[in-house]
Design a protein around this motif. Structure first.
Motif, PDB file in Angstrom:
ATOM      1  N   PHE A  36      48.354  68.146  31.854  1.00  0.00           N
ATOM      2  CA  PHE A  36      47.247  68.674  32.657  1.00  0.00           C
ATOM      3  C   PHE A  36      46.746  69.974  32.054  1.00  0.00           C
ATOM      4  O   PHE A  36      47.511  70.736  31.451  1.00  0.00           O
ATOM      5  N   TRP A  37      45.471  70.270  32.267  1.00  0.00           N
ATOM      6  CA  TRP A  37      44.986  71.637  32.135  1.00  0.00           C
ATOM      7  C   TRP A  37      45.517  72.383  33.360  1.00  0.00           C
ATOM      8  O   TRP A  37      46.010  71.760  34.314  1.00  0.00           O
ATOM      9  N   TRP A  38      45.376  73.705  33.364  1.00  0.00           N
ATOM     10  CA  TRP A  38      45.900  74.477  34.510  1.00  0.00           C
ATOM     11  C   TRP A  38      45.333  73.865  35.794  1.00  0.00           C
ATOM     12  O   TRP A  38      44.104  73.801  35.977  1.00  0.00           O
ATOM     13  N   GLU A  78      34.531  80.018  30.584  1.00  0.00           N
ATOM     14  CA  GLU A  78      35.720  80.754  30.107  1.00  0.00           C
ATOM     15  C   GLU A  78      36.679  79.774  29.452  1.00  0.00           C
ATOM     16  O   GLU A  78      36.780  78.614  29.869  1.00  0.00           O
ATOM     17  N   ARG A  79      37.391  80.238  28.430  1.00  0.00           N
ATOM     18  CA  ARG A  79      38.376  79.385  27.752  1.00  0.00           C
ATOM     19  C   ARG A  79      39.583  80.229  27.346  1.00  0.00           C
ATOM     20  O   ARG A  79      39.861  80.454  26.196  1.00  0.00           O
ATOM     21  N   GLY A  80      40.289  80.717  28.364  1.00  0.00           N
ATOM     22  CA  GLY A  80      41.538  81.394  28.058  1.00  0.00           C
ATOM     23  C   GLY A  80      41.510  82.872  28.371  1.00  0.00           C
ATOM     24  O   GLY A  80      40.446  83.504  28.430  1.00  0.00           O
ATOM     25  N   PHE A 110      53.030  74.434  26.051  1.00  0.00           N
ATOM     26  CA  PHE A 110      52.053  75.104  26.914  1.00  0.00           C
ATOM     27  C   PHE A 110      50.889  75.548  26.043  1.00  0.00           C
ATOM     28  O   PHE A 110      51.089  76.274  25.066  1.00  0.00           O
ATOM     29  N   ASN A 111      49.689  75.103  26.406  1.00  0.00           N
ATOM     30  CA  ASN A 111      48.500  75.412  25.620  1.00  0.00           C
ATOM     31  C   ASN A 111      47.898  76.727  26.118  1.00  0.00           C
ATOM     32  O   ASN A 111      47.451  76.822  27.257  1.00  0.00           O
ATOM     33  N   ALA A 112      47.899  77.725  25.237  1.00  0.00           N
ATOM     34  CA  ALA A 112      47.357  79.041  25.603  1.00  0.00           C
ATOM     35  C   ALA A 112      45.976  79.191  24.964  1.00  0.00           C
ATOM     36  O   ALA A 112      45.866  79.575  23.799  1.00  0.00           O
ATOM     37  N   LEU A 113      44.938  78.870  25.725  1.00  0.00           N
ATOM     38  CA  LEU A 113      43.589  79.017  25.164  1.00  0.00           C
ATOM     39  C   LEU A 113      43.333  80.495  24.864  1.00  0.00           C
ATOM     40  O   LEU A 113      43.734  81.386  25.618  1.00  0.00           O
ATOM     41  N   TYR A 114      42.641  80.717  23.741  1.00  0.00           N
ATOM     42  CA  TYR A 114      42.582  82.057  23.157  1.00  0.00           C
ATOM     43  C   TYR A 114      41.706  83.030  23.943  1.00  0.00           C
ATOM     44  O   TYR A 114      41.971  84.222  24.009  1.00  0.00           O
ATOM     45  N   LEU A 150      48.253  76.610  20.192  1.00  0.00           N
ATOM     46  CA  LEU A 150      46.952  77.261  19.988  1.00  0.00           C
ATOM     47  C   LEU A 150      45.934  76.203  19.596  1.00  0.00           C
ATOM     48  O   LEU A 150      46.127  75.509  18.597  1.00  0.00           O
ATOM     49  N   GLU A 151      44.859  76.126  20.351  1.00  0.00           N
ATOM     50  CA  GLU A 151      43.910  75.016  20.162  1.00  0.00           C
ATOM     51  C   GLU A 151      42.540  75.495  19.693  1.00  0.00           C
ATOM     52  O   GLU A 151      41.829  76.192  20.436  1.00  0.00           O
ATOM     53  N   PRO A 152      42.111  75.075  18.499  1.00  0.00           N
ATOM     54  CA  PRO A 152      40.709  75.279  18.115  1.00  0.00           C
ATOM     55  C   PRO A 152      39.817  74.409  19.008  1.00  0.00           C
ATOM     56  O   PRO A 152      40.159  73.272  19.311  1.00  0.00           O
ATOM     57  N   LEU A 153      38.686  74.968  19.434  1.00  0.00           N
ATOM     58  CA  LEU A 153      37.746  74.250  20.304  1.00  0.00           C
ATOM     59  C   LEU A 153      36.367  74.207  19.670  1.00  0.00           C
ATOM     60  O   LEU A 153      36.024  75.088  18.872  1.00  0.00           O
ATOM     61  N   SER A 154      35.569  73.213  20.078  1.00  0.00           N
ATOM     62  CA  SER A 154      34.194  73.106  19.572  1.00  0.00           C
ATOM     63  C   SER A 154      33.206  73.459  20.678  1.00  0.00           C
ATOM     64  O   SER A 154      33.581  73.550  21.847  1.00  0.00           O
ATOM     65  N   TYR A 190      39.311  65.607  18.123  1.00  0.00           N
ATOM     66  CA  TYR A 190      37.888  65.642  18.487  1.00  0.00           C
ATOM     67  C   TYR A 190      37.284  67.015  18.142  1.00  0.00           C
ATOM     68  O   TYR A 190      36.245  67.100  17.479  1.00  0.00           O
ATOM     69  N   HIS A 191      37.936  68.076  18.604  1.00  0.00           N
ATOM     70  CA  HIS A 191      37.382  69.416  18.359  1.00  0.00           C
ATOM     71  C   HIS A 191      37.364  69.723  16.856  1.00  0.00           C
ATOM     72  O   HIS A 191      36.376  70.254  16.339  1.00  0.00           O
ATOM     73  N   LEU A 192      38.456  69.397  16.158  1.00  0.00           N
ATOM     74  CA  LEU A 192      38.524  69.723  14.719  1.00  0.00           C
ATOM     75  C   LEU A 192      37.458  68.954  13.950  1.00  0.00           C
ATOM     76  O   LEU A 192      36.780  69.503  13.074  1.00  0.00           O
ATOM     77  N   GLY A 220      30.761  62.581  21.455  1.00  0.00           N
ATOM     78  CA  GLY A 220      30.808  62.075  22.821  1.00  0.00           C
ATOM     79  C   GLY A 220      32.084  62.371  23.584  1.00  0.00           C
ATOM     80  O   GLY A 220      32.092  62.371  24.786  1.00  0.00           O
ATOM     81  N   ARG A 221      33.196  62.540  22.884  1.00  0.00           N
ATOM     82  CA  ARG A 221      34.505  62.803  23.520  1.00  0.00           C
ATOM     83  C   ARG A 221      34.947  61.661  24.440  1.00  0.00           C
ATOM     84  O   ARG A 221      35.560  61.883  25.491  1.00  0.00           O
ATOM     85  N   GLY A 222      34.579  60.422  24.024  1.00  0.00           N
ATOM     86  CA  GLY A 222      35.021  59.261  24.785  1.00  0.00           C
ATOM     87  C   GLY A 222      36.226  58.603  24.127  1.00  0.00           C
ATOM     88  O   GLY A 222      36.897  59.182  23.257  1.00  0.00           O
TER      89      GLY A 222
HETATM   90  O1  LIG Z   1      38.286  73.010  27.100  1.00  0.00           O
HETATM   91  C1  LIG Z   1      38.591  72.048  26.379  1.00  0.00           C
HETATM   92  O2  LIG Z   1      37.731  71.326  25.840  1.00  0.00           O
HETATM   93  C2  LIG Z   1      39.992  71.736  26.133  1.00  0.00           C
HETATM   94  O3  LIG Z   1      40.273  70.837  25.374  1.00  0.00           O
HETATM   95  C3  LIG Z   1      41.022  72.545  26.847  1.00  0.00           C
HETATM   96  O4  LIG Z   1      42.314  72.225  26.464  1.00  0.00           O
END
Ligand SMILES: O=C(O)C(=O)CO
Length: 270
Positions: A36-38, A78-80, A110-114, A150-154, A190-192, A220-222
């Motif tokens: 889950f996300w938070w 917001e993202r983190g 545990f995913n710590a968004l930056y 640590l997650e890179p996001l788009s 997907y994000h990368l 699309g993130r499907g």
């Molecule tokens: O915000 C997003 O897109 C995420 O993937 C969070 O983990």
């Protein structure tokens, strides 16, 4: 792909159901693990809310492999909180809650968004705070044998982690400055891919530094198969590199059956 290492992101799938009914939906769909996300409005939820969340997962007979730490108001962009000075107390308090949940549900990451860049604040100050907060989170996670991810996001211009190397550089800084080595890359394919990263290189050359993989097709993130990404190749690359950890189905449902695509990758078993 090892079907026993699949986990379902219940913040993105089964969203037609109330949050607490989604673990059972995942179980009914044949999965043993969810993430889950938070799941709370506040960084420090009431004990009752925590207990209800834990019971929903326990009662469904699944485990919670991964949980995003409190990340602020996602709907507002917001993202983190990791790199936000005014939110540090909130972030640190939420770590105890998350690790407490993780101890009850066998959570491994545990995913710590930056956190987005903040107008008027020195980038170096934000980065230095992020490294210190990561050290606090990583020490707490280590008490239950878990990692911080640590997650890179788009698609978020103010979010500074875009490529795998951006996250790995932060993980290096935590190791260098705090001698802590349980901060790993969350490779969300997907994000990368959306950000133009070289997935072949990331998956085969940084395998040991990847703490978790999430998949969705782009654009699309499907479901895999709804975009242009070559999942057969990416999943093979991970297998060949001996990636031993979890892979999460973290996508939006766009098809009548959002997991039909899996059969071709797991010989029908999951
Ligand atoms: O915000 C997003 O897109 C995420 O993937 C969070 O983990």
């Amino acid at each position: 792909m090892n079907p026993q290492r699949l986990t379902v992101n219940c913040s993105m799938l089964f969203t037609d159901l109330p949050l607490l009914r989604r673990p059972q939906a995942a179980r009914d769909a044949g999965f043993d693990a969810v993430e889950f996300w938070w799941p709370f409005d506040d960084a420090v939820p009431a004990d009752r809310e925590v207990d209800e969340f834990v019971s929903a997962i326990d009662d469904a007979g699944v485990r919670l492999t991964h949980l995003n730490l409190a990340a602020g108001d996602l709907a507002a962009g917001e993202r983190g909180l990791l790199s936000h000075p005014p939110r540090t107390r909130e972030f640190v308090e939420s770590i105890d809650v998350a690790v407490g949940i993780g101890a009850r549900l066998r959570t491994v990451g545990f995913n710590a968004l930056y956190g987005n860049r903040m107008a008027g604040l020195d980038v170096a100050e934000q980065d230095s705070l992020a490294v210190d907060n990561l050290a606090v989170a990583a020490r707490a996670a280590a008490t239950i044998g878990a990692q911080i991810l640590l997650e890179p996001l788009s698609a978020l211009p103010d979010y500074p982690l875009r490529l795998a190397d951006d996250a790995l550089a932060v993980s290096d800084a935590v190791r260098r400055e705090h001698r802590i080595d349980n901060v790993a890359l969350l490779a969300d394919l997907y994000h990368l891919s959306t950000n133009g990263d070289d997935l072949d290189h990331v998956l085969s050359r940084h395998t040991g530094r990847i703490g978790h993989v999430q998949i969705a097709d782009a654009p699309g993130r499907g479901e895999p198969g709804t975009g242009t990404m070559d999942f057969a190749r990416h999943l093979d690359t991970l297998d060949e590199a001996g990636y031993p950890r979890w892979i999460s189905l973290e996508y939006r449902q766009t098809l009548a059956d959002p997991i039909a695509w899996l059969a071709a990758f797991t010989n029908g078993a999951h």
